[in-house]
Enzyme design. Structure first.
Site, PDB file in Angstrom:
ATOM      1  CB  SER A 144      -0.937  -0.025   1.146  1.00  0.00           C
ATOM      2  OG  SER A 144      -2.108   0.783   1.053  1.00  0.00           O
ATOM      3  CG  ASP A 288      -5.771  -4.296  -3.896  1.00  0.00           C
ATOM      4  OD1 ASP A 288      -6.179  -3.630  -3.113  1.00  0.00           O
ATOM      5  OD2 ASP A 288      -4.823  -4.748  -4.379  1.00  0.00           O
ATOM      6  CG  HIS A 315      -5.408  -2.518   0.055  1.00  0.00           C
ATOM      7  ND1 HIS A 315      -4.908  -2.405  -1.016  1.00  0.00           N
ATOM      8  CD2 HIS A 315      -4.802  -1.986   1.115  1.00  0.00           C
ATOM      9  CE1 HIS A 315      -3.757  -1.378  -0.765  1.00  0.00           C
ATOM     10  NE2 HIS A 315      -3.849  -1.184   0.341  1.00  0.00           N
TER      11      HIS A 315
END
Length: 343
Positions: A144, A288, A315
């Protein structure tokens, strides 16, 4: 020396693979600075606003495969990576937990000028030096926001990298925002989406209704695809320990992209990906918050790019598509390492 094919036939969890150390060697911390503390170590870093300490913890011992983990957020914590304990040791890969400055076990200064990507890049470089990581062994994984940081680090310091992993992060925030608007938003119940958009339009992010709607209608579909009551303890602890000041300054208050005055809102490195020459794995999840097709495209822009698709993942695919995620990650690290042994 085993051939590459014989190495890859071994199970991803086999400690024999890719010249991994024996169990006793892997857990031998003798004569290491962090032996007294079981692998934990505070590293002093220098910033434009003085010196601070950041927390790291080493797991394992392998001279040729050392993985440094960059957590998300910004302002998240190493805790989201604790599932790596279930996979890296049996694969014989040394790895490092690390709380970035401002996060959890590390110092948390109040100076908001510190929360800039370039400053974080210099922090990672200082951590690398302190840990003794170099071109012969240094794998960097960013998840991320950590993926943004990993890309920025590679664009400045790739001469120190053996391999790079960009996990669940696109190379363009504007493209991420479009994906949220054009793909993720329309998947939501229209009434729920309208109410969320009204809360955001009113800048009423402290309204408890915002999270009441987000958790069942967005988070459990695109952040971590498990019922909330089944979310793993490390993930819950990470959210509880999030530094909201760092998060909001860089990511912004919205959970539908990076918007408003967030410092990352215009970040875009898509055109610079061909400059990253080291072997690189991009990882995307079918569900995601990030566009998996974009992450697949990223791999094609990288001279030595590879893509891992987690068909059941969101995610946090390291939890909700765990088998795919870790088998692919371990194979990539071993592949790069084995090729280095034969060159």
């Amino acid at each position: 020396m085993r051939s590459f094919l014989s190495i890859m036939r071994l199970s991803p969890g086999s400690a024999e693979a890719a010249g991994a150390p024996s169990l006793s060697e892997y857990f031998d911390y003798s004569d290491r600075e962090e032996e007294l503390s079981g692998g934990a170590r505070l590293i002093t870093i220098t910033t434009p606003k003085g010196e601070f300490k950041v927390w790291t913890k080493r797991r394992g011992n392998n001279p040729g495969m050392k993985l440094l983990l960059l957590h998300g957020g910004p302002g998240g914590t190493h805790e989201a990576f604790e599932c790596f304990d279930s996979f890296m040791p049996k694969a014989g890969i040394e790895f490092y937990y690390y709380d970035q400055l401002g996060s959890h076990y590390s110092d948390q200064p109040d100076d908001t000028s510190l929360w800039e990507p370039d400053r974080f890049v210099e922090e990672v470089e200082q951590v690398r030096q302190a840990l003794g990581l170099d071109k012969s062994n240094f794998f960097l994984l960013g998840h991320s926001w950590g993926g943004i940081l990993a890309m920025e680090y590679a664009l400045k310091y790739q001469q120190h990298l053996k391999g790079l992993i960009i996990s669940n992060m696109m190379s363009s925030v504007p493209a991420y925002n479009r994906y949220a608007d054009e793909v993720l938003g329309p998947q939501m119940d229209p009434e729920v989406l309208t109410e969320l958009q009204q809360i955001e339009a009113n800048n009423d992010f402290a309204n408890p209704r915002y999270m009441e709607l987000l958790m069942p209608h967005f988070y459990t579909k695109h952040a971590l695809r498990m019922p909330l009551e089944q979310w793993p303890d490390p993930v819950n602890r990470m959210f509880n320990h999030m530094n909201q000041t760092v998060y909001v300054q860089m990511q912004g208050p919205s959970e539908f992209g990076i918007r408003g005055e967030a410092s990352l809102r215009n970040w875009d490195r898509s055109g610079d990906l061909p400059q990253i020459k080291v072997p690189t794995l991009t990882i995307g999840g079918q569900h995601d918050t990030m566009d998996p097709e974009h992450m697949k495209w990223m791999a094609k822009q990288l001279p030595e790019g590879h893509y891992l698709h987690c068909s059941e993942g969101s995610h946090m695919a390291m939890y909700d598509d765990q088998k795919t995620y870790f088998e692919g990650l371990v194979r990539f690290i071993r592949d790069v390492h084995s090729r280095s042994l034969n060159t």
